[in-house]
Design an enzyme around this catalytic site. Structure first.
Site, PDB file in Angstrom:
ATOM      1  N   ASN A 272       0.862  -1.182   0.000  1.00  0.00           N
ATOM      2  CA  ASN A 272       0.000   0.000   0.000  1.00  0.00           C
ATOM      3  C   ASN A 272       0.898   1.231   0.000  1.00  0.00           C
ATOM      4  O   ASN A 272       1.462   1.595   1.030  1.00  0.00           O
ATOM      5  CB  ASN A 272      -0.895  -0.040   1.254  1.00  0.00           C
ATOM      6  CG  ASN A 272      -1.732   1.212   1.421  1.00  0.00           C
ATOM      7  OD1 ASN A 272      -1.820   2.037   0.505  1.00  0.00           O
ATOM      8  ND2 ASN A 272      -2.355   1.361   2.582  1.00  0.00           N
TER       9      ASN A 272
ATOM     10  N   GLY B 161       2.311   2.625  10.744  1.00  0.00           N
ATOM     11  CA  GLY B 161       3.279   3.703  10.556  1.00  0.00           C
ATOM     12  C   GLY B 161       3.968   4.150  11.841  1.00  0.00           C
ATOM     13  O   GLY B 161       4.617   5.192  11.870  1.00  0.00           O
TER      14      GLY B 161
ATOM     15  N   GLU C  61      -5.532  -4.504  10.645  1.00  0.00           N
ATOM     16  CA  GLU C  61      -4.517  -3.470  10.812  1.00  0.00           C
ATOM     17  C   GLU C  61      -4.803  -2.673  12.083  1.00  0.00           C
ATOM     18  O   GLU C  61      -5.591  -1.709  12.043  1.00  0.00           O
ATOM     19  CB  GLU C  61      -4.536  -2.524   9.611  1.00  0.00           C
ATOM     20  CG  GLU C  61      -4.231  -3.220   8.306  1.00  0.00           C
ATOM     21  CD  GLU C  61      -3.634  -2.253   7.294  1.00  0.00           C
ATOM     22  OE1 GLU C  61      -2.560  -2.563   6.790  1.00  0.00           O
ATOM     23  OE2 GLU C  61      -4.209  -1.187   7.053  1.00  0.00           O
TER      24      GLU C  61
ATOM     25  N   LYS D  10       0.116   4.248  -0.367  1.00  0.00           N
ATOM     26  CA  LYS D  10      -0.561   5.440   0.179  1.00  0.00           C
ATOM     27  C   LYS D  10      -0.330   6.655  -0.736  1.00  0.00           C
ATOM     28  O   LYS D  10      -0.207   6.485  -1.945  1.00  0.00           O
ATOM     29  CB  LYS D  10      -0.104   5.696   1.617  1.00  0.00           C
ATOM     30  CG  LYS D  10      -0.246   4.435   2.479  1.00  0.00           C
ATOM     31  CD  LYS D  10      -0.119   4.688   3.941  1.00  0.00           C
ATOM     32  CE  LYS D  10      -0.288   3.365   4.680  1.00  0.00           C
ATOM     33  NZ  LYS D  10      -0.273   3.509   6.129  1.00  0.00           N
TER      34      LYS D  10
ATOM     35  N   SER E 121       3.211  -1.758  10.444  1.00  0.00           N
ATOM     36  CA  SER E 121       4.659  -1.821  10.658  1.00  0.00           C
ATOM     37  C   SER E 121       5.256  -3.194  10.388  1.00  0.00           C
ATOM     38  O   SER E 121       6.206  -3.598  11.049  1.00  0.00           O
ATOM     39  CB  SER E 121       5.015  -1.345  12.068  1.00  0.00           C
ATOM     40  OG  SER E 121       4.622   0.010  12.239  1.00  0.00           O
TER      41      SER E 121
ATOM     42  N   HIS F 289      -9.654   1.370   4.814  1.00  0.00           N
ATOM     43  CA  HIS F 289      -8.379   1.571   5.506  1.00  0.00           C
ATOM     44  C   HIS F 289      -8.602   2.536   6.675  1.00  0.00           C
ATOM     45  O   HIS F 289      -9.404   3.471   6.567  1.00  0.00           O
ATOM     46  CB  HIS F 289      -7.335   2.125   4.532  1.00  0.00           C
ATOM     47  CG  HIS F 289      -5.959   2.114   5.121  1.00  0.00           C
ATOM     48  ND1 HIS F 289      -5.541   3.086   5.987  1.00  0.00           N
ATOM     49  CD2 HIS F 289      -4.947   1.220   5.016  1.00  0.00           C
ATOM     50  CE1 HIS F 289      -4.302   2.794   6.382  1.00  0.00           C
ATOM     51  NE2 HIS F 289      -3.923   1.674   5.809  1.00  0.00           N
TER      52      HIS F 289
ATOM     53  N   GLU G  73      -7.001   4.964   7.683  1.00  0.00           N
ATOM     54  CA  GLU G  73      -6.806   6.381   7.342  1.00  0.00           C
ATOM     55  C   GLU G  73      -8.042   6.947   6.648  1.00  0.00           C
ATOM     56  O   GLU G  73      -8.359   8.128   6.804  1.00  0.00           O
ATOM     57  CB  GLU G  73      -5.539   6.532   6.476  1.00  0.00           C
ATOM     58  CG  GLU G  73      -4.279   6.374   7.323  1.00  0.00           C
ATOM     59  CD  GLU G  73      -3.100   5.746   6.612  1.00  0.00           C
ATOM     60  OE1 GLU G  73      -3.070   5.726   5.373  1.00  0.00           O
ATOM     61  OE2 GLU G  73      -2.190   5.246   7.320  1.00  0.00           O
TER      62      GLU G  73
HETATM   63  P1  PGA Z   1       2.634   0.543   7.660  1.00  0.00           P
HETATM   64  O1  PGA Z   1       1.182   0.703   7.001  1.00  0.00           O
HETATM   65  O2  PGA Z   1       3.190  -0.759   7.145  1.00  0.00           O
HETATM   66  O3  PGA Z   1       3.399   1.728   7.208  1.00  0.00           O
HETATM   67  O4  PGA Z   1       2.430   0.494   9.142  1.00  0.00           O
HETATM   68  C1  PGA Z   1       0.341  -0.384   6.764  1.00  0.00           C
HETATM   69  C2  PGA Z   1      -0.959   0.095   6.177  1.00  0.00           C
HETATM   70  O5  PGA Z   1      -1.474   1.127   6.645  1.00  0.00           O
HETATM   71  O6  PGA Z   1      -1.513  -0.511   5.248  1.00  0.00           O
END
Ligand code: PGA
Length: 254
Positions: free
Chosen positions: A9, A175, A169, A11, A215, A97, A99
């Site tokens: 992903n 992140g 997640e 983003k 992460s 997601h 976000e």
């Molecule tokens: P990350 O994000 O691996 O940077 O923690 C995962 C995601 O939000 O899909």
């Protein structure tokens, strides 16, 4: 046997030019043997989908978008629809997601409408679920995730579920560099599988792939992917570095 999926992903990262660089590095770093064993999906921003589609044309690499609108077309300035991404050969779309839930206020019923629209357009939704830190500290994590799964998959059929992927997640792990422990993640994956079983029966639950995201990187991937109920990863930050993403894919193929 559930085939593992590693999805990147990206983003809101990478321009047209830097998408090309990253994707070419990923393509060159993956052997056919590894691509036979593991399903690999890249989800660049909308502006790089056409380019990515062209670059992976003859490769066993899937293409996904990061969101769609719940309708096929209409007066929705700035939105992108399922038929549009389908026309660029996207086979997957990330939906719900955290976000999108957090910053764009997407509630479960809207995410459910998007999931249904993706399926109608023969695109596989990767439905994301996960609790915040506050919810986990209040011991609400199982309830919240059960609700997200149940409402996100509402009114789907057993046939639909063959094309649905779920991603757990935990918001506190995205992140932040804080990964859920393999046990914490696996426990939630078991709970998600139970929720799917309650809705669609045991056979569907056994066949549904549940990815972990938050992460995940080339250091912790092997341990997480070794768990019985973790069927792959949704990788954010680490998918932006070709060598890390390739290492994660290689560990999934082992
Ligand atoms: P990350 O994000 O691996 O940077 O923690 C995962 C995601 O939000 O899909």
């Amino acid at each position: 046997m559930r085939k593992k999926i590693i999805a990147g992903n990206w983003k809101m990262n990478k321009t047209f030019l830097t998408s090309r660089e990253l994707l070419l590095e990923v393509i060159h770093g993956l052997s056919n043997d590894v691509l036979d064993k593991t399903e690999v999906v890249v989800c660049p921003p909308f502006t790089s989908l056409a380019l990515a589609s062209e670059l992976i044309k003859d490769k066993k690499i899937g293409l996904g978008a990061q969101n769609i609108h719940q309708k096929d077309d209409g007066a929705y300035t700035g939105e992108i629809s399922a038929p549009m991404i389908k026309s660029l050969n996207c086979q997957y779309v990330i939906l719900g997601h955290s976000e999108r839930r957090q910053y764009f206020g997407e509630p479960n019923h809207l995410i459910n409408a998007k999931v249904k629209n993706a399926l109608k357009n023969e695109i596989k939704p990767i439905l994301c679920v996960g609790e915040t830190l506050e919810e986990r500290e209040k011991n609400l994590h199982l309830k919240i995730v059960d609700e997200q799964v149940t409402l996100g998959l509402k009114d789907l059929s057993v046939e639909n579920m063959k094309n649905v992927i779920v991603a757990y997640e935990p918001v506190w792990a995205i992140g932040t560099g804080k990964t859920a422990s393999p046990e914490q993640a696996n426990d939630m994956h078991v709970a998600i599988r139970e929720a799917v079983e309650n809705l669609f029966g045991k056979e569907t639950a056994d066949n549904t792939r549940i990815l972990y995201g938050g992460s995940m990187n080339d250091k912790n991937a092997s341990e997480l992917l070794a768990k019985q109920d973790i069927d792959g990863g949704l990788i954010g930050g680490a998918s932006l570095k070709a060598d890390s993403f390739i290492k994660i894919i290689n560990s999934a193929a082992k």
